[in-house]
Scaffold this motif. Sequence first.
Motif, PDB file in Angstrom:
ATOM      1  N   ARG A 115     -65.177 -31.861  73.941  1.00  0.00           N
ATOM      2  CA  ARG A 115     -66.459 -31.941  74.111  1.00  0.00           C
ATOM      3  C   ARG A 115     -66.717 -33.550  74.263  1.00  0.00           C
ATOM      4  NH1 ARG A 115     -71.489 -28.689  71.977  1.00  0.00           N
ATOM      5  NH2 ARG A 115     -72.930 -30.050  72.793  1.00  0.00           N
ATOM      6  N   PHE A 116     -65.809 -34.260  73.678  1.00  0.00           N
ATOM      7  CA  PHE A 116     -66.196 -35.819  73.799  1.00  0.00           C
ATOM      8  C   PHE A 116     -65.760 -36.527  75.045  1.00  0.00           C
ATOM      9  CE2 PHE A 116     -65.658 -34.513  69.415  1.00  0.00           C
ATOM     10  CZ  PHE A 116     -66.800 -34.696  68.592  1.00  0.00           C
ATOM     11  N   ALA A 117     -66.766 -37.858  75.260  1.00  0.00           N
ATOM     12  CA  ALA A 117     -66.531 -38.484  76.485  1.00  0.00           C
ATOM     13  C   ALA A 117     -65.041 -38.733  76.417  1.00  0.00           C
ATOM     14  CB  ALA A 117     -67.188 -39.869  76.341  1.00  0.00           C
ATOM     15  N   PRO A 118     -64.308 -38.983  77.818  1.00  0.00           N
ATOM     16  CA  PRO A 118     -63.081 -39.123  77.887  1.00  0.00           C
ATOM     17  C   PRO A 118     -62.526 -40.398  77.184  1.00  0.00           C
ATOM     18  CG  PRO A 118     -64.026 -38.611  79.996  1.00  0.00           C
ATOM     19  CD  PRO A 118     -65.178 -38.733  79.132  1.00  0.00           C
ATOM     20  N   GLU A 119     -63.521 -41.568  77.170  1.00  0.00           N
ATOM     21  CA  GLU A 119     -63.130 -42.815  76.380  1.00  0.00           C
ATOM     22  C   GLU A 119     -63.118 -42.689  75.122  1.00  0.00           C
ATOM     23  OE1 GLU A 119     -66.512 -45.370  76.501  1.00  0.00           O
ATOM     24  OE2 GLU A 119     -65.404 -47.030  75.979  1.00  0.00           O
ATOM     25  N   LEU A 120     -63.856 -41.855  74.604  1.00  0.00           N
ATOM     26  CA  LEU A 120     -63.725 -41.855  72.956  1.00  0.00           C
ATOM     27  C   LEU A 120     -62.149 -40.845  72.917  1.00  0.00           C
ATOM     28  CD1 LEU A 120     -64.319 -41.628  69.959  1.00  0.00           C
ATOM     29  CD2 LEU A 120     -66.176 -39.846  70.411  1.00  0.00           C
ATOM     30  N   GLN A 121     -61.916 -39.846  73.530  1.00  0.00           N
ATOM     31  CA  GLN A 121     -60.839 -38.983  73.542  1.00  0.00           C
ATOM     32  C   GLN A 121     -59.561 -39.984  73.582  1.00  0.00           C
ATOM     33  OE1 GLN A 121     -60.631 -35.240  75.874  1.00  0.00           O
ATOM     34  NE2 GLN A 121     -62.486 -35.219  75.630  1.00  0.00           N
ATOM     35  N   GLU A 122     -59.672 -40.830  74.629  1.00  0.00           N
ATOM     36  CA  GLU A 122     -58.526 -41.887  74.735  1.00  0.00           C
ATOM     37  C   GLU A 122     -58.164 -42.691  73.459  1.00  0.00           C
ATOM     38  OE1 GLU A 122     -56.224 -41.783  76.911  1.00  0.00           O
ATOM     39  OE2 GLU A 122     -55.473 -43.941  76.318  1.00  0.00           O
ATOM     40  N   LEU A 123     -59.426 -43.145  72.827  1.00  0.00           N
ATOM     41  CA  LEU A 123     -59.216 -43.935  71.700  1.00  0.00           C
ATOM     42  C   LEU A 123     -58.612 -42.898  70.554  1.00  0.00           C
ATOM     43  CD1 LEU A 123     -62.632 -46.165  71.425  1.00  0.00           C
ATOM     44  CD2 LEU A 123     -60.168 -46.700  71.497  1.00  0.00           C
ATOM     45  N   MET A 124     -59.030 -41.870  70.398  1.00  0.00           N
ATOM     46  CA  MET A 124     -58.422 -41.038  69.419  1.00  0.00           C
ATOM     47  C   MET A 124     -57.023 -40.807  69.707  1.00  0.00           C
ATOM     48  SD  MET A 124     -61.303 -38.198  68.402  1.00  0.00           S
ATOM     49  CE  MET A 124     -62.201 -37.893  70.071  1.00  0.00           C
ATOM     50  N   ARG A 125     -56.533 -40.408  70.708  1.00  0.00           N
ATOM     51  CA  ARG A 125     -55.210 -40.456  71.075  1.00  0.00           C
ATOM     52  C   ARG A 125     -54.308 -41.440  70.892  1.00  0.00           C
ATOM     53  NH1 ARG A 125     -51.539 -40.429  74.422  1.00  0.00           N
ATOM     54  NH2 ARG A 125     -52.718 -42.165  75.762  1.00  0.00           N
ATOM     55  N   LYS A 126     -54.820 -42.506  71.265  1.00  0.00           N
ATOM     56  CA  LYS A 126     -54.249 -43.974  70.968  1.00  0.00           C
ATOM     57  C   LYS A 126     -54.008 -44.074  69.497  1.00  0.00           C
ATOM     58  CE  LYS A 126     -54.748 -48.694  72.641  1.00  0.00           C
ATOM     59  NZ  LYS A 126     -56.019 -49.554  72.141  1.00  0.00           N
ATOM     60  N   ALA A 127     -55.101 -43.896  68.760  1.00  0.00           N
ATOM     61  CA  ALA A 127     -54.903 -44.123  67.357  1.00  0.00           C
ATOM     62  C   ALA A 127     -53.919 -43.268  66.653  1.00  0.00           C
ATOM     63  CB  ALA A 127     -56.530 -43.873  66.693  1.00  0.00           C
ATOM     64  N   GLU A 128     -53.873 -42.011  67.382  1.00  0.00           N
ATOM     65  CA  GLU A 128     -52.914 -41.076  66.558  1.00  0.00           C
ATOM     66  C   GLU A 128     -51.558 -41.424  66.950  1.00  0.00           C
ATOM     67  OE1 GLU A 128     -55.147 -36.654  66.741  1.00  0.00           O
ATOM     68  OE2 GLU A 128     -53.793 -37.135  68.402  1.00  0.00           O
ATOM     69  N   VAL A 129     -51.091 -41.988  68.235  1.00  0.00           N
ATOM     70  CA  VAL A 129     -50.020 -42.507  68.666  1.00  0.00           C
ATOM     71  C   VAL A 129     -49.606 -43.686  67.650  1.00  0.00           C
ATOM     72  CG1 VAL A 129     -48.562 -43.413  70.598  1.00  0.00           C
ATOM     73  CG2 VAL A 129     -50.100 -41.433  71.019  1.00  0.00           C
ATOM     74  N   GLU A 130     -50.485 -44.573  67.783  1.00  0.00           N
ATOM     75  CA  GLU A 130     -50.206 -45.879  67.004  1.00  0.00           C
ATOM     76  C   GLU A 130     -49.950 -45.861  65.330  1.00  0.00           C
ATOM     77  OE1 GLU A 130     -52.962 -48.986  67.955  1.00  0.00           O
ATOM     78  OE2 GLU A 130     -52.589 -48.849  70.132  1.00  0.00           O
ATOM     79  N   THR A 131     -50.679 -44.814  64.847  1.00  0.00           N
ATOM     80  CA  THR A 131     -50.293 -44.740  63.304  1.00  0.00           C
ATOM     81  C   THR A 131     -49.390 -43.658  63.197  1.00  0.00           C
ATOM     82  OG1 THR A 131     -52.149 -42.929  63.384  1.00  0.00           O
ATOM     83  CG2 THR A 131     -52.936 -45.251  62.877  1.00  0.00           C
ATOM     84  N   ARG A 132     -48.698 -43.005  64.046  1.00  0.00           N
ATOM     85  CA  ARG A 132     -47.689 -42.172  64.021  1.00  0.00           C
ATOM     86  C   ARG A 132     -46.611 -42.829  62.855  1.00  0.00           C
ATOM     87  NH1 ARG A 132     -45.996 -39.394  69.337  1.00  0.00           N
ATOM     88  NH2 ARG A 132     -48.149 -38.423  69.315  1.00  0.00           N
ATOM     89  N   ASN A 133     -46.120 -41.875  61.926  1.00  0.00           N
ATOM     90  CA  ASN A 133     -45.157 -42.535  61.004  1.00  0.00           C
ATOM     91  C   ASN A 133     -44.149 -41.397  60.468  1.00  0.00           C
ATOM     92  OD1 ASN A 133     -43.963 -43.533  58.625  1.00  0.00           O
ATOM     93  ND2 ASN A 133     -45.532 -45.153  58.551  1.00  0.00           N
ATOM     94  N   PRO A 134     -43.016 -41.511  60.410  1.00  0.00           N
ATOM     95  CA  PRO A 134     -42.078 -40.397  60.012  1.00  0.00           C
ATOM     96  C   PRO A 134     -42.475 -40.195  58.435  1.00  0.00           C
ATOM     97  CG  PRO A 134     -40.708 -42.291  60.421  1.00  0.00           C
ATOM     98  CD  PRO A 134     -42.187 -42.440  61.032  1.00  0.00           C
ATOM     99  N   ARG A 135     -42.914 -41.296  57.704  1.00  0.00           N
ATOM    100  CA  ARG A 135     -43.067 -40.888  56.250  1.00  0.00           C
ATOM    101  C   ARG A 135     -44.341 -41.514  56.037  1.00  0.00           C
ATOM    102  NH1 ARG A 135     -38.078 -40.943  52.371  1.00  0.00           N
ATOM    103  NH2 ARG A 135     -37.116 -39.394  53.134  1.00  0.00           N
ATOM    104  N   PRO A 136     -45.425 -40.986  56.445  1.00  0.00           N
ATOM    105  CA  PRO A 136     -46.912 -41.766  55.935  1.00  0.00           C
ATOM    106  C   PRO A 136     -47.101 -41.576  54.525  1.00  0.00           C
ATOM    107  CG  PRO A 136     -47.070 -39.535  57.209  1.00  0.00           C
ATOM    108  CD  PRO A 136     -45.790 -39.759  56.955  1.00  0.00           C
ATOM    109  N   LEU A 137     -47.828 -42.622  54.131  1.00  0.00           N
ATOM    110  CA  LEU A 137     -48.161 -42.542  52.712  1.00  0.00           C
ATOM    111  C   LEU A 137     -49.137 -41.341  52.588  1.00  0.00           C
ATOM    112  CD1 LEU A 137     -47.450 -44.358  50.394  1.00  0.00           C
ATOM    113  CD2 LEU A 137     -49.250 -45.615  50.841  1.00  0.00           C
ATOM    114  N   VAL A 138     -50.440 -41.599  53.442  1.00  0.00           N
ATOM    115  CA  VAL A 138     -51.413 -40.559  53.446  1.00  0.00           C
ATOM    116  C   VAL A 138     -51.687 -40.006  55.119  1.00  0.00           C
ATOM    117  CG1 VAL A 138     -53.770 -39.971  52.820  1.00  0.00           C
ATOM    118  CG2 VAL A 138     -52.344 -41.781  51.619  1.00  0.00           C
TER     119      VAL A 138
END
Length: 242
Positions: A115-138
């Motif tokens: 439902r969100f603007a493509p620009e926001l969706q893209e930022l969310m996807r980017k943040a998910e990819v960049e913060t991906r970590n096999p052993r995140p603290l949280v």
Amino acid sequence: MKFWVDIQRRRLRRGKIPEHVAVIMDGNGTWAARRGLPRSAGHARGADALRRTLTEAAALGVKYLTVYAFSTENWKRPPEEINYLLNLFMEYLRKETTELVRNKITVRFLGGLERFAPELQELMRKAEVETRNPRPLVTINIMLNYGGRDELVRAANQVLKSGREVTEAALPDYLFTAGLPDPDLLIRTSGQLRLSNFLLWQSAYTEFWFTPQCWPDFSGRSFRQAVRSFQRRQRRRGGVSA
Ligand code: IPE
Ligand code: IPE
Ligand code: MG
């Protein structure tokens, strides 16, 4: 001050730490109104409260933090307020991602994101990819355009489409929260005592903690109080105490 905080954290860490904490971040508007400020000022200060909560969750060893940021019903608000909130999310993502990576925090966005603007969706996807970590603290799950009823209807339809029968075992595989443990503790600020369509399925046996504090005033200390309260509870899940 720092010394006492460390002692409190160490004490809590000796007890059982909730693996998954959910938060209904409520009372931004009330906080602002009490100060004669526009509701947007409350939302802006709410972002600081989220940072503090994340820091405390990491310090205590909470693995999953799931926060209610925008509900399927929040579209009823004036367009100016919705725009302000969406811009705040974008700004938050642009500014915080590096810091999140540095602190080993993985971000995920869950809800009806289409439902969100493509620009926001893209930022969310980017943040998910960049913060991906096999052993995140949280892992922080930010719930956007999320509604428990919407989630259940979508999930039920998807189970049927897959050719399976709707069962208690099959349904959770299709919820936005698939793969996550159910929340152990749910916190709601602002003195409202209701779920407002949050995690209806997942909170069947969650312990609740309410505080009259508005979200912008929520602190690391508030979070520790909630965890302390959780540690005094007896979870029976329909059985009898040991
Ligand atoms: C919570 O604060 C933030 C969102 C719903 C996005 P509110 O905006 O609901 O503030 P109150 O509950 O009106 O005080
Ligand atoms: C729940 O708060 C949604 C979020 C915190 C994002 P609301 O302010 O929308 O809930 P009600 O209207 O008080 O039930
Ligand atoms: Mg509210």
